[in-house]
Scaffold this motif. Structure first.
Motif, mmCIF file in Angstrom:
data_model
loop_
_atom_site.group_PDB
_atom_site.id
_atom_site.type_symbol
_atom_site.label_atom_id
_atom_site.label_comp_id
_atom_site.label_asym_id
_atom_site.label_seq_id
_atom_site.Cartn_x
_atom_site.Cartn_y
_atom_site.Cartn_z
ATOM 1 N N LYS A 190 -0.719 -12.425 20.332
ATOM 2 C CA LYS A 190 -1.846 -12.071 20.900
ATOM 3 C C LYS A 190 -1.146 -10.730 21.658
ATOM 4 O O LYS A 190 0.013 -10.086 22.438
ATOM 5 N N GLU A 191 -2.711 -9.761 22.197
ATOM 6 C CA GLU A 191 -2.241 -8.044 22.137
ATOM 7 C C GLU A 191 -3.267 -8.151 23.126
ATOM 8 O O GLU A 191 -3.138 -8.921 23.897
ATOM 9 N N PHE A 192 -3.413 -6.875 24.376
ATOM 10 C CA PHE A 192 -4.268 -7.142 25.021
ATOM 11 C C PHE A 192 -5.597 -7.151 25.234
ATOM 12 O O PHE A 192 -6.030 -8.316 26.312
ATOM 13 N N LEU A 193 -6.585 -6.915 24.073
ATOM 14 C CA LEU A 193 -8.127 -7.821 24.654
ATOM 15 C C LEU A 193 -7.799 -8.458 22.570
ATOM 16 O O LEU A 193 -9.204 -9.799 22.129
ATOM 17 N N LEU A 194 -7.039 -7.981 21.780
ATOM 18 C CA LEU A 194 -7.334 -8.850 19.827
ATOM 19 C C LEU A 194 -5.859 -9.322 19.861
ATOM 20 O O LEU A 194 -4.686 -9.754 20.834
ATOM 21 N N ALA A 195 -5.574 -9.397 18.621
ATOM 22 C CA ALA A 195 -4.087 -10.485 18.207
ATOM 23 C C ALA A 195 -4.277 -10.135 16.768
ATOM 24 O O ALA A 195 -5.158 -9.977 15.896
ATOM 25 N N SER A 196 -2.978 -10.080 16.124
ATOM 26 C CA SER A 196 -2.696 -10.146 14.761
ATOM 27 C C SER A 196 -2.351 -11.149 14.803
ATOM 28 O O SER A 196 -2.215 -12.044 15.384
ATOM 29 N N ILE A 197 -2.547 -11.396 12.848
ATOM 30 C CA ILE A 197 -1.853 -12.981 12.391
ATOM 31 C C ILE A 197 -0.897 -12.690 11.240
ATOM 32 O O ILE A 197 -1.554 -11.283 10.080
ATOM 33 N N ASP A 198 0.091 -13.056 10.899
ATOM 34 C CA ASP A 198 0.667 -13.145 10.395
ATOM 35 C C ASP A 198 1.051 -14.363 9.097
ATOM 36 O O ASP A 198 1.241 -15.176 9.964
ATOM 37 N N ALA A 222 -7.783 -15.918 16.633
ATOM 38 C CA ALA A 222 -6.268 -15.919 16.018
ATOM 39 C C ALA A 222 -5.634 -17.471 16.079
ATOM 40 O O ALA A 222 -4.958 -18.429 15.374
ATOM 41 N N GLU A 223 -5.876 -17.965 17.692
ATOM 42 C CA GLU A 223 -4.885 -18.788 17.724
ATOM 43 C C GLU A 223 -5.947 -20.352 17.025
ATOM 44 O O GLU A 223 -4.619 -20.988 16.526
ATOM 45 N N LEU A 224 -6.917 -20.563 17.533
ATOM 46 C CA LEU A 224 -7.717 -21.274 16.436
ATOM 47 C C LEU A 224 -7.933 -21.471 14.884
ATOM 48 O O LEU A 224 -7.654 -22.197 14.253
ATOM 49 N N PHE A 225 -7.706 -19.953 14.680
ATOM 50 C CA PHE A 225 -7.364 -20.928 12.476
ATOM 51 C C PHE A 225 -6.068 -20.771 12.434
ATOM 52 O O PHE A 225 -5.736 -21.239 11.669
ATOM 53 N N CYS A 226 -5.090 -20.188 13.193
ATOM 54 C CA CYS A 226 -3.471 -20.521 13.232
ATOM 55 C C CYS A 226 -3.640 -22.248 12.851
ATOM 56 O O CYS A 226 -2.962 -23.155 12.184
ATOM 57 N N GLU A 227 -4.203 -22.358 13.674
ATOM 58 C CA GLU A 227 -3.758 -23.847 14.004
ATOM 59 C C GLU A 227 -4.746 -24.968 12.981
ATOM 60 O O GLU A 227 -3.575 -25.848 12.500
ATOM 61 N N LYS A 228 -5.740 -24.529 13.118
ATOM 62 C CA LYS A 228 -6.456 -24.845 11.713
ATOM 63 C C LYS A 228 -5.804 -25.091 10.153
ATOM 64 O O LYS A 228 -5.546 -25.398 9.598
#
Length: 178
Positions: free
Chosen positions: A94-102, A120-126
Motif C-alpha cells: 500500500k502506498e498513499f492512495l494506491l497500491a502495487s501488486i507483485d 489490491a488486498e482483496l485480489f491478493c486474498e482471492k
C-alpha cells in the motif's frame, strides 16, 4: 452463444462482484469474451498500470487461472495467463492512495501499480485462496474420470472379478455421470 451475450455475462459477473471498471479498462474488458472460455467465471478483477511500459492493464482471476490483459492502440493485444500452480507468491504494497501488486510466477515477476488499495488486498486474498486450493488438490487423491473408471470396470469384468450383472449395474451408474 454470441460474443455480445458473453460480454453481457462478463459485465453481470463484475457487477455481482461489486467491481466497477473505469473507462480506461474498457478495451481490455471487451477482449475478455475471446480470452475466457464460455464456462470460465471471474473471481476478481483489478486494473492498474504495468510497471514495465506504463500501459493501463487489467488482471483477471478466474477459478482456473490468472490472466494479464494489456490492449493498447499502437501495440495491439497482449495476454498472459498463469496457472495458480505456477504462482509461488503474490503480495501487495500500500502506498498513499494506491497500491502495487507483485506476482512471482516461476522465474518472472509481474508488477502492477496504480491499483486501488482495497482492491489490491482483496485480489491478493482471492488469488492466495486459489493457490492454496490447488496445493491441497494436488496433495490429495485425484479422482479418475468417468471414462477411466469405465475402462477399469471393463478390465475387472474381463478378469472375472465382476459378473455380467455387476458390470452392467456399475456401468449404468457411471454412464449417468456423463
Amino acid at each position: 452463444m454470441s460474443e455480445k451475450s458473453r460480454l453481457d455475462e462478463i459485465r453481470d459477473e463484475l457487477k455481482n462482484l461489486d467491481i466497477s471498471p473505469t473507462i480506461f479498462a474498457r478495451k481490455e474488458i471487451h477482449e475478455l469474451p475471446d480470452i475466457l472460455s464460455s464456462d470460465e467465471r471471474i473471481v476478481y478483477l483489478v486494473e492498474g498500470r504495468n510497471k514495465l511500459n506504463n500501459h493501463h492493464i487489467i488482471l483477471v482471476a478466474t477459478e482456473r487461472r490468472l490472466i494479464f490483459v494489456d490492449k493498447e492502440f499502437m501495440y495491439g493485444l497482449k495476454v498472459e495467463d498463469f496457472s495458480y500452480s505456477k504462482i509461488s507468491s503474490i503480495q501487495y504494497e500500500k502506498e498513499f492512495l494506491l497500491a502495487s501488486i507483485d506476482i512471482q510466477v516461476t522465474d518472472d515477476i509481474v508488477e502492477i501499480d496504480g491499483v486501488g488499495k482495497y482492491h489490491a488486498e482483496l485480489f491478493c486474498e482471492k488469488v492466495r485462496d486459489f493457490m492454496s486450493r490447488r496445493e491441497t488438490h494436488f496433495q490429495g487423491k485425484v479422482e479418475p474420470s468417468v471414462l477411466d473408471q469405465l475402462e477399469q470396470l471393463g478390465r475387472l469384468k474381463e478378469a472375472g472379478v465382476l459378473s455380467e450383472e455387476e458390470f452392467l449395474e456399475q456401468k449404468k451408474k457411471l454412464m449417468e455421470k456423463l
